[in-house]
Motif scaffolding. Structure first.
Motif, PDB file in Angstrom:
ATOM      1  N   VAL A 123       0.355  -1.015   0.213  1.00 20.59           N
ATOM      2  CA  VAL A 123       0.665  -0.127  -0.163  1.00 20.59           C
ATOM      3  C   VAL A 123       0.812   1.480  -0.313  1.00 20.59           C
ATOM      4  O   VAL A 123       0.389   1.980  -0.982  1.00 20.59           O
ATOM      5  CB  VAL A 123      -0.975   0.270   1.408  1.00 20.59           C
ATOM      6  CG1 VAL A 123      -1.641   0.948   1.451  1.00 20.59           C
ATOM      7  CG2 VAL A 123      -2.202  -1.070   1.001  1.00 20.59           C
ATOM      8  N   THR A 124       1.518   1.501   0.387  1.00 22.00           N
ATOM      9  CA  THR A 124       2.984   2.079   0.792  1.00 22.00           C
ATOM     10  C   THR A 124       3.112   3.007  -0.330  1.00 22.00           C
ATOM     11  O   THR A 124       3.432   3.676  -1.338  1.00 22.00           O
ATOM     12  CB  THR A 124       4.138   2.063   2.220  1.00 22.00           C
ATOM     13  OG1 THR A 124       3.134   1.732   2.984  1.00 22.00           O
ATOM     14  CG2 THR A 124       5.143   3.337   2.252  1.00 22.00           C
ATOM     15  N   LEU A 125       3.723   1.544  -1.342  1.00 20.58           N
ATOM     16  CA  LEU A 125       4.896   1.686  -2.472  1.00 20.58           C
ATOM     17  C   LEU A 125       3.154   2.518  -3.609  1.00 20.58           C
ATOM     18  O   LEU A 125       3.940   2.897  -3.912  1.00 20.58           O
ATOM     19  CB  LEU A 125       5.721   0.758  -3.158  1.00 20.58           C
ATOM     20  CG  LEU A 125       6.360   0.145  -2.191  1.00 20.58           C
ATOM     21  CD1 LEU A 125       7.068  -0.941  -2.490  1.00 20.58           C
ATOM     22  CD2 LEU A 125       7.661   1.479  -3.101  1.00 20.58           C
ATOM     23  N   SER A 126       2.284   2.275  -3.114  1.00 20.89           N
ATOM     24  CA  SER A 126       1.063   2.401  -4.245  1.00 20.89           C
ATOM     25  C   SER A 126       1.778   3.955  -4.372  1.00 20.89           C
ATOM     26  O   SER A 126       0.570   4.863  -5.002  1.00 20.89           O
ATOM     27  CB  SER A 126       0.175   1.588  -4.005  1.00 20.89           C
ATOM     28  OG  SER A 126      -0.511   1.988  -3.141  1.00 20.89           O
ATOM     29  N   ARG A 127       1.138   4.293  -2.727  1.00 21.59           N
ATOM     30  CA  ARG A 127       1.000   5.706  -2.210  1.00 21.59           C
ATOM     31  C   ARG A 127       2.209   6.848  -3.489  1.00 21.59           C
ATOM     32  O   ARG A 127       2.339   7.768  -3.750  1.00 21.59           O
ATOM     33  CB  ARG A 127       1.032   6.399  -0.908  1.00 21.59           C
ATOM     34  CG  ARG A 127      -0.060   5.349  -0.771  1.00 21.59           C
ATOM     35  CD  ARG A 127      -2.089   6.100  -0.638  1.00 21.59           C
ATOM     36  NE  ARG A 127      -2.737   6.142  -0.001  1.00 21.59           N
ATOM     37  CZ  ARG A 127      -3.588   4.860   0.133  1.00 21.59           C
ATOM     38  NH1 ARG A 127      -3.426   3.736  -1.064  1.00 21.59           N
ATOM     39  NH2 ARG A 127      -4.389   4.527   0.646  1.00 21.59           N
ATOM     40  N   LEU A 128       2.772   5.856  -3.154  1.00 22.88           N
ATOM     41  CA  LEU A 128       5.046   6.500  -3.746  1.00 22.88           C
ATOM     42  C   LEU A 128       4.514   6.421  -4.941  1.00 22.88           C
ATOM     43  O   LEU A 128       5.130   7.607  -5.250  1.00 22.88           O
ATOM     44  CB  LEU A 128       5.507   5.371  -2.979  1.00 22.88           C
ATOM     45  CG  LEU A 128       5.962   5.267  -1.221  1.00 22.88           C
ATOM     46  CD1 LEU A 128       7.241   5.202  -0.722  1.00 22.88           C
ATOM     47  CD2 LEU A 128       6.752   7.432  -0.932  1.00 22.88           C
ATOM     48  N   ALA A 129       3.750   5.449  -5.112  1.00 22.11           N
ATOM     49  CA  ALA A 129       3.909   5.534  -7.323  1.00 22.11           C
ATOM     50  C   ALA A 129       5.344   5.901  -8.218  1.00 22.11           C
ATOM     51  O   ALA A 129       5.401   7.236  -8.397  1.00 22.11           O
ATOM     52  CB  ALA A 129       3.027   6.657  -7.281  1.00 22.11           C
ATOM     53  N   PRO A 130       5.951   5.096  -7.480  1.00 22.31           N
ATOM     54  CA  PRO A 130       7.335   5.420  -8.588  1.00 22.31           C
ATOM     55  C   PRO A 130       7.328   5.452 -10.230  1.00 22.31           C
ATOM     56  O   PRO A 130       6.262   4.494 -10.801  1.00 22.31           O
ATOM     57  CB  PRO A 130       8.243   3.875  -8.251  1.00 22.31           C
ATOM     58  CG  PRO A 130       6.741   2.714  -7.416  1.00 22.31           C
ATOM     59  CD  PRO A 130       6.333   3.785  -7.308  1.00 22.31           C
ATOM     60  N   LEU A 131       8.036   5.811 -10.608  1.00 23.78           N
ATOM     61  CA  LEU A 131       8.003   6.206 -11.922  1.00 23.78           C
ATOM     62  C   LEU A 131       9.329   6.081 -12.863  1.00 23.78           C
ATOM     63  O   LEU A 131      10.510   6.608 -11.829  1.00 23.78           O
ATOM     64  CB  LEU A 131       7.919   7.464 -12.346  1.00 23.78           C
ATOM     65  CG  LEU A 131       6.152   7.712 -12.753  1.00 23.78           C
ATOM     66  CD1 LEU A 131       5.593   8.813 -12.927  1.00 23.78           C
ATOM     67  CD2 LEU A 131       4.883   7.097 -13.636  1.00 23.78           C
ATOM     68  N   PRO A 132      10.063   5.652 -13.689  1.00 18.23           N
ATOM     69  CA  PRO A 132      10.753   5.627 -14.280  1.00 18.23           C
ATOM     70  C   PRO A 132      11.676   6.472 -13.961  1.00 18.23           C
ATOM     71  O   PRO A 132      11.481   7.287 -14.613  1.00 18.23           O
ATOM     72  CB  PRO A 132      11.198   4.818 -15.911  1.00 18.23           C
ATOM     73  CG  PRO A 132       9.909   4.383 -15.706  1.00 18.23           C
ATOM     74  CD  PRO A 132       8.327   4.925 -15.101  1.00 18.23           C
ATOM     75  N   GLY A 133      13.260   6.917 -13.471  1.00 15.61           N
ATOM     76  CA  GLY A 133      14.269   8.023 -13.298  1.00 15.61           C
ATOM     77  C   GLY A 133      13.777   8.229 -12.283  1.00 15.61           C
ATOM     78  O   GLY A 133      14.635   9.535 -11.789  1.00 15.61           O
ATOM     79  N   GLU A 134      12.446   8.053 -11.586  1.00 14.63           N
ATOM     80  CA  GLU A 134      12.526   8.805 -10.419  1.00 14.63           C
ATOM     81  C   GLU A 134      13.252   8.545  -8.922  1.00 14.63           C
ATOM     82  O   GLU A 134      13.764   8.012  -8.322  1.00 14.63           O
ATOM     83  CB  GLU A 134      11.120   8.991 -10.091  1.00 14.63           C
ATOM     84  CG  GLU A 134      10.074   9.360 -11.032  1.00 14.63           C
ATOM     85  CD  GLU A 134       8.641   9.926 -10.566  1.00 14.63           C
ATOM     86  OE1 GLU A 134       8.388  10.692 -10.854  1.00 14.63           O
ATOM     87  OE2 GLU A 134       8.499   8.889  -9.584  1.00 14.63           O
ATOM     88  N   LEU A 135      13.843  10.017  -8.155  1.00 17.56           N
ATOM     89  CA  LEU A 135      14.527   9.414  -6.812  1.00 17.56           C
ATOM     90  C   LEU A 135      13.357   9.766  -5.690  1.00 17.56           C
ATOM     91  O   LEU A 135      12.769  10.174  -5.852  1.00 17.56           O
ATOM     92  CB  LEU A 135      15.569  10.205  -6.776  1.00 17.56           C
ATOM     93  CG  LEU A 135      16.840  10.381  -5.609  1.00 17.56           C
ATOM     94  CD1 LEU A 135      17.252   9.389  -4.955  1.00 17.56           C
ATOM     95  CD2 LEU A 135      17.333  11.522  -5.618  1.00 17.56           C
ATOM     96  N   LEU A 136      13.719   8.443  -4.935  1.00 15.77           N
ATOM     97  CA  LEU A 136      13.303   8.129  -3.632  1.00 15.77           C
ATOM     98  C   LEU A 136      14.198   8.274  -2.607  1.00 15.77           C
ATOM     99  O   LEU A 136      15.111   8.240  -2.098  1.00 15.77           O
ATOM    100  CB  LEU A 136      12.555   7.073  -3.689  1.00 15.77           C
ATOM    101  CG  LEU A 136      11.970   6.482  -1.821  1.00 15.77           C
ATOM    102  CD1 LEU A 136      10.596   7.212  -1.842  1.00 15.77           C
ATOM    103  CD2 LEU A 136      12.132   5.458  -1.734  1.00 15.77           C
ATOM    104  N   TRP A 137      13.756   8.989  -1.146  1.00 18.26           N
ATOM    105  CA  TRP A 137      13.987   8.816   0.313  1.00 18.26           C
ATOM    106  C   TRP A 137      13.593   8.266   0.950  1.00 18.26           C
ATOM    107  O   TRP A 137      12.599   8.364   1.050  1.00 18.26           O
ATOM    108  CB  TRP A 137      14.093  10.700   0.534  1.00 18.26           C
ATOM    109  CG  TRP A 137      15.188  11.433   0.514  1.00 18.26           C
ATOM    110  CD1 TRP A 137      15.452  11.475  -1.442  1.00 18.26           C
ATOM    111  CD2 TRP A 137      15.132  12.688   0.524  1.00 18.26           C
ATOM    112  NE1 TRP A 137      16.897  12.665  -1.073  1.00 18.26           N
ATOM    113  CE2 TRP A 137      16.104  13.652  -0.252  1.00 18.26           C
ATOM    114  CE3 TRP A 137      14.496  13.856   1.700  1.00 18.26           C
ATOM    115  CZ2 TRP A 137      16.323  15.305   0.091  1.00 18.26           C
ATOM    116  CZ3 TRP A 137      14.799  15.121   1.185  1.00 18.26           C
ATOM    117  CH2 TRP A 137      15.921  15.694   1.047  1.00 18.26           C
ATOM    118  N   ASP A 138      14.569   7.256   1.370  1.00 16.32           N
ATOM    119  CA  ASP A 138      13.654   6.331   2.688  1.00 16.32           C
ATOM    120  C   ASP A 138      14.065   6.814   3.926  1.00 16.32           C
ATOM    121  O   ASP A 138      15.131   6.464   4.373  1.00 16.32           O
ATOM    122  CB  ASP A 138      13.827   4.675   2.187  1.00 16.32           C
ATOM    123  CG  ASP A 138      13.069   3.867   3.388  1.00 16.32           C
ATOM    124  OD1 ASP A 138      12.509   4.493   4.134  1.00 16.32           O
ATOM    125  OD2 ASP A 138      13.378   2.881   2.769  1.00 16.32           O
TER     126      ASP A 138
END
Length: 402
Positions: A238-253
């Motif tokens: 569920v959390t990742l669905s909210r974060l909604a990753p797209l190719p080339g994007e950067l995440l801070w965890d």
């Protein structure tokens, strides 16, 4: 304008007329020692590529500014080649690229594999662990090796990950008179080095009992080495669905624990990047092991406590705060750093952190969700439901709220 000419193992004889003309007209020829030996003698100054390449390349090009420079590359310069590096440094408008047939195309031609159905992994300057993300039943993977030891290393990783039954075909000297082919299984592959120029073709076959791991979010909890500080499977999905990753994007965890959110973010697409921020040294070690095991060794790890550890990091497209929501400055710093359209997702399990999310939701809006997950488990000789601790999720998109 710099001309980049792709050249194969067949050398000068395999070059198209336009590529030969570009090489002959050059005042400066740049390439590896092997590549420079493949073209006939001329009045051009011959400059070997430096090692390490990236730090020295700008200076090398500046030293020959204003001259006709021709850079030699193996095969297609834009396929894991120096053409891509030069395009990043100089811009596409500063280059004229004349490609040769890539090793990918040559290997697929020899094997009868459709190019569009093959995954390519380069180990040139990249860790072997990156191959692990591509392992799944029936997958066809071409591994570009940096040396003759690469096929044995690939076989070792496959065997260790439960894919020892996979078929390996090592193609060496593709396009040259010395072209050779050797096949076998990963589990029985000899340690004898192959020729230096090689491509390892892998047809993935899992061993009995091997559990394939999907690329969609929600890996089993036991896929991660953890000490209990782990965003559990159902909540993670569920959390990742909210974060909604797209190719080339950067995440801070932020407060990464075992690194599960950052790792699954990166597994969604090879172009996704992530920074895992964790203050506990033992957990940092686990994050590194998990990233290697699950095929995302490029995960950046920052050991430190937020918000101080966030200073100087590249601007994220999404931020996940899994721990430390009540720490002063963590949410404020995360929100301020987000790019326009970026997503902030925060999970809370305590009354104190839940109150923080309720305050942010009341002040700024967004979406507030409470998750309660139940799992069937034995109760004596019967089966009943056991409820996990509820998790409150606050998510917001920058631009949608104030």
């Amino acid at each position: 304008m710099i001309t980049v000419v792709g050249i194969g193992a067949d050398g000068w004889a395999g070059l198209a007329a336009g590529s030969r003309e570009a090489v002959a007209a050059a005042e400066v020829l740049v390439g590896s020692a092997r590549q420079l030996e493949l073209v006939p003698a001329s009045e051009a100054e011959r400059v070997p590529l430096p090692s390490p390449l990236l730090p020295a390349l700008p200076g090398l090009l500046a030293a020959h500014e204003g001259r006709k420079v021709c850079v030699l590359a193996s095969g297609d310069p834009m396929f894991f080649g120096i053409g891509s590096t030069l395009a990043r440094l100089l811009g596409a408008g500063a280059l004229r690229v004349l490609p040769h047939v890539s090793s990918l195309s040559l290997a697929c031609a020899r094997l009868g594999w459709p190019v569009e159905k093959v995954t390519a992994v380069s180990l040139l300057g990249r860790p072997l662990a990156a191959l692990a993300a591509e392992l799944r039943p029936g997958a066809r993977v071409l591994v570009l090796g940096p040396d003759g030891d690469a096929p044995a290393a690939v076989a070792g990783l496959l065997t260790a990950r439960g894919y020892g039954a996979s078929t390996l075909t090592v193609l060496s000297g593709l396009g040259s008179p010395e072209e050779a082919r050797l096949s076998g299984t990963a589990a029985t592959w000899p340690a004898t080095p192959a020729a230096a120029l090689n491509v390892t073709a892998v047809e993935c076959v899992p061993d009995p009992g091997t559990r394939p791991l999907a690329r969609v979010p929600g890996l089993p909890d036991d896929a991660f080495d953890h000490d209990g500080q782990l965003t559990k499977r159902d909540v993670r999905a569920v959390t990742l669905s909210r974060l909604a990753p797209l190719p080339g994007e950067l995440l801070w965890d932020v407060g990464a624990g075992a690194g599960s959110i950052a790792i699954e973010w990166m597994r969604t697409h090879p172009a996704c990047a992530a920074v895992a921020v964790e203050s506990h040294p033992a957990r940092c070690a686990r994050i590194r092991r998990n990233a290697d095991t699950l095929g995302v060794p490029a995960l950046r790890l920052v050991e430190g406590r937020a918000p101080g550890a966030l200073a100087g990091l590249p601007a994220p497209d999404a931020v996940f705060v899994g721990g430390g929501a009540t720490t002063p400055g963590v949410l404020e710093t995360s929100w301020a750093a987000l790019r326009p359209g970026g997503r902030l997702v925060v999970n809370a399990v305590t009354l104190e952190s839940e109150a923080t999310l309720a305050h942010w939701h009341a002040a700024h809006g967004g979406d507030l969700t409470r998750l309660s997950v139940q799992h069937a488990s034995p109760i004596g000789g019967f089966t009943g439901w056991r409820t996990s601790m509820p998790v409150t999720v606050w998510s917001a998109t920058k631009g949608d709220i104030s």
